[in-house]
Scaffold this active site. Structure first.
Site, PDB file in Angstrom:
ATOM      1  N   GLU A 262      39.145  33.906  46.104  1.00  0.00           N
ATOM      2  CA  GLU A 262      40.026  33.971  44.942  1.00  0.00           C
ATOM      3  C   GLU A 262      41.008  32.803  44.986  1.00  0.00           C
ATOM      4  OE1 GLU A 262      40.120  38.298  43.271  1.00  0.00           O
ATOM      5  OE2 GLU A 262      41.768  38.049  44.678  1.00  0.00           O
TER       6      GLU A 262
ATOM      7  N   GLY B 127      44.925  35.792  37.346  1.00  0.00           N
ATOM      8  CA  GLY B 127      45.805  36.242  36.270  1.00  0.00           C
ATOM      9  C   GLY B 127      46.340  35.123  35.402  1.00  0.00           C
TER      10      GLY B 127
ATOM     11  N   LYS C  28      44.970  46.897  40.661  1.00  0.00           N
ATOM     12  CA  LYS C  28      46.344  46.504  41.036  1.00  0.00           C
ATOM     13  C   LYS C  28      47.323  47.652  40.755  1.00  0.00           C
ATOM     14  CE  LYS C  28      44.946  41.742  40.565  1.00  0.00           C
ATOM     15  NZ  LYS C  28      45.293  40.362  40.297  1.00  0.00           N
TER      16      LYS C  28
ATOM     17  N   HIS D 110      44.468  40.295  49.985  1.00  0.00           N
ATOM     18  CA  HIS D 110      44.604  39.792  48.621  1.00  0.00           C
ATOM     19  C   HIS D 110      45.802  38.857  48.553  1.00  0.00           C
ATOM     20  CE1 HIS D 110      45.219  39.533  44.344  1.00  0.00           C
ATOM     21  NE2 HIS D 110      43.967  39.951  44.201  1.00  0.00           N
TER      22      HIS D 110
ATOM     23  N   ASN E 280      39.659  45.461  40.667  1.00  0.00           N
ATOM     24  CA  ASN E 280      40.942  45.656  41.344  1.00  0.00           C
ATOM     25  C   ASN E 280      41.974  46.020  40.278  1.00  0.00           C
ATOM     26  OD1 ASN E 280      43.311  45.539  42.757  1.00  0.00           O
ATOM     27  ND2 ASN E 280      43.148  43.362  43.303  1.00  0.00           N
TER      28      ASN E 280
ATOM     29  N   SER F  38      40.399  35.443  36.996  1.00  0.00           N
ATOM     30  CA  SER F  38      40.170  35.334  35.556  1.00  0.00           C
ATOM     31  C   SER F  38      38.694  35.489  35.160  1.00  0.00           C
ATOM     32  CB  SER F  38      40.752  34.032  35.004  1.00  0.00           C
ATOM     33  OG  SER F  38      42.153  33.994  35.228  1.00  0.00           O
TER      34      SER F  38
ATOM     35  N   GLU G  37      48.066  38.526  46.545  1.00  0.00           N
ATOM     36  CA  GLU G  37      49.332  39.153  46.149  1.00  0.00           C
ATOM     37  C   GLU G  37      50.020  39.808  47.349  1.00  0.00           C
ATOM     38  OE1 GLU G  37      47.614  41.204  42.833  1.00  0.00           O
ATOM     39  OE2 GLU G  37      47.383  39.257  41.843  1.00  0.00           O
TER      40      GLU G  37
HETATM   41  P1  13P Z   1      42.361  38.497  37.372  1.00  0.00           P
HETATM   42  O1  13P Z   1      40.920  38.818  37.130  1.00  0.00           O
HETATM   43  O2  13P Z   1      43.303  39.290  36.542  1.00  0.00           O
HETATM   44  O3  13P Z   1      42.626  37.018  37.354  1.00  0.00           O
HETATM   45  O4  13P Z   1      42.663  38.968  38.900  1.00  0.00           O
HETATM   46  C1  13P Z   1      41.816  38.560  39.904  1.00  0.00           C
HETATM   47  C2  13P Z   1      42.164  39.299  41.123  1.00  0.00           C
HETATM   48  O5  13P Z   1      43.207  39.095  41.705  1.00  0.00           O
HETATM   49  C3  13P Z   1      41.220  40.328  41.597  1.00  0.00           C
HETATM   50  O6  13P Z   1      41.553  40.768  42.859  1.00  0.00           O
END
Ligand code: 13P
Length: 250
Positions: A166, A172, A11, A94, A9, A212, A96
């Protein structure tokens, strides 16, 4: 036996040139179909990235999709548009967007239904906040997110569904769930899915872990029996680290 599935992803990162070269690097590093692999670039780079990945072992996914076939929805894209941009996958729910932009469960449910009906594979994300885990609410939260987000999904759509667990506190942050926490939670998700759609569908469901994931922790997490791959954020922005995670899934 479920095939492992690793998705990156990206982002809201990459330039056009960076996206193309990252896609090329991933394509060069993934030389067979032993693991299902996809990258999810920003929407504006879907077409050029799909072009780079044509004929490779790497699929393409969108980071979001609308549920309507067309209409007055400023800024949104229909499942058919995402498909025609060269995608096979769409991330839905997601954190976010779910937490960051307050997308309601009803919307996510409509998106999952519309995306799968159009022929996309939905990567449906669930996960608890840190406060919810600390309050021992993880199972209740996941049970609700699964029941609400997947309500009314027809049996024919189940083959077009992947669930990504997740934990929001691991995204992150560098804080990764322990392999035991991941296994326990994935087992719970599979059991809950079984109650909704039956044991056979549950045994086939691919459940990715996200939060992560890095080359040095990927193998141990994916060794867990109910962890079927990873949804990778930060470590998917470098071809070599993403390819190492793909190799760890083999
Ligand atoms: P990270 O791997 O940067 O923690 O992000 C995970 C994520 O949100 C994947 O969709």
């Amino acid at each position: 036996m479920r095939k492992k599935f690793i998705a990156g992803n990206w982002k809201m990162y990459t330039t056009l040139a960076g996206a193309k070269s990252l896609a090329l690097g991933v394509a060069q590093g993934v030389t067979d179909d032993a693991v299902t692999v996809a990258v999810c670039p920003p929407t504006c780079w879907l077409v050029p990235v799909a072009e780079v990945l044509k004929g490779s072992h790497v699929g393409v996914g969108a980071q979001n999709v609308h549920y309507a076939a067309e209409g007055a929805y400023t800024g949104d894209l229909s499942p058919a548009m995402i498909l025609e941009s060269g995608c096979q996958y769409a991330i839905i729910g997601h954190s976010e967007r779910r937490h960051g932009l307050a997308e309601p469960d009803l919307f996510l449910n409509r998106k999952v239904k519309a995306a799968t009906a159009a022929g996309l594979t939905a990567i449906f994300c669930v996960g608890e906040l840190l406060a919810e885990r600390e309050a021992k609410q993880t199972e209740a939260v996941l049970e609700f997110q699964l029941a609400a987000g997947l309500a009314g999904l027809e049996a024919g759509a189940l083959g077009k569904l992947v669930v990504a667990y997740e934990p929001v506190w691991a995204i992150g942050t560098g804080k990764v769930a322990t392999p035991e926490q991941a296994q326990e939670t994935h087992g719970f998700i599979r059991k809950t899915f079984g109650k909704l759609f039956g044991a056979e569908a549950a045994s086939k469901l691919v459940i990715q872990y996200g939060g992560s994931v890095k080359p040095d922790n990927a193998a141990e997490i994916m060794k867990q029996p109910d962890v079927d791959g990873a949804l990778v954020g930060g470590a998917s922005l470098k071809a070599d680290s993403f390819v190492k995670i793909v190799q760890a899934a083999r």
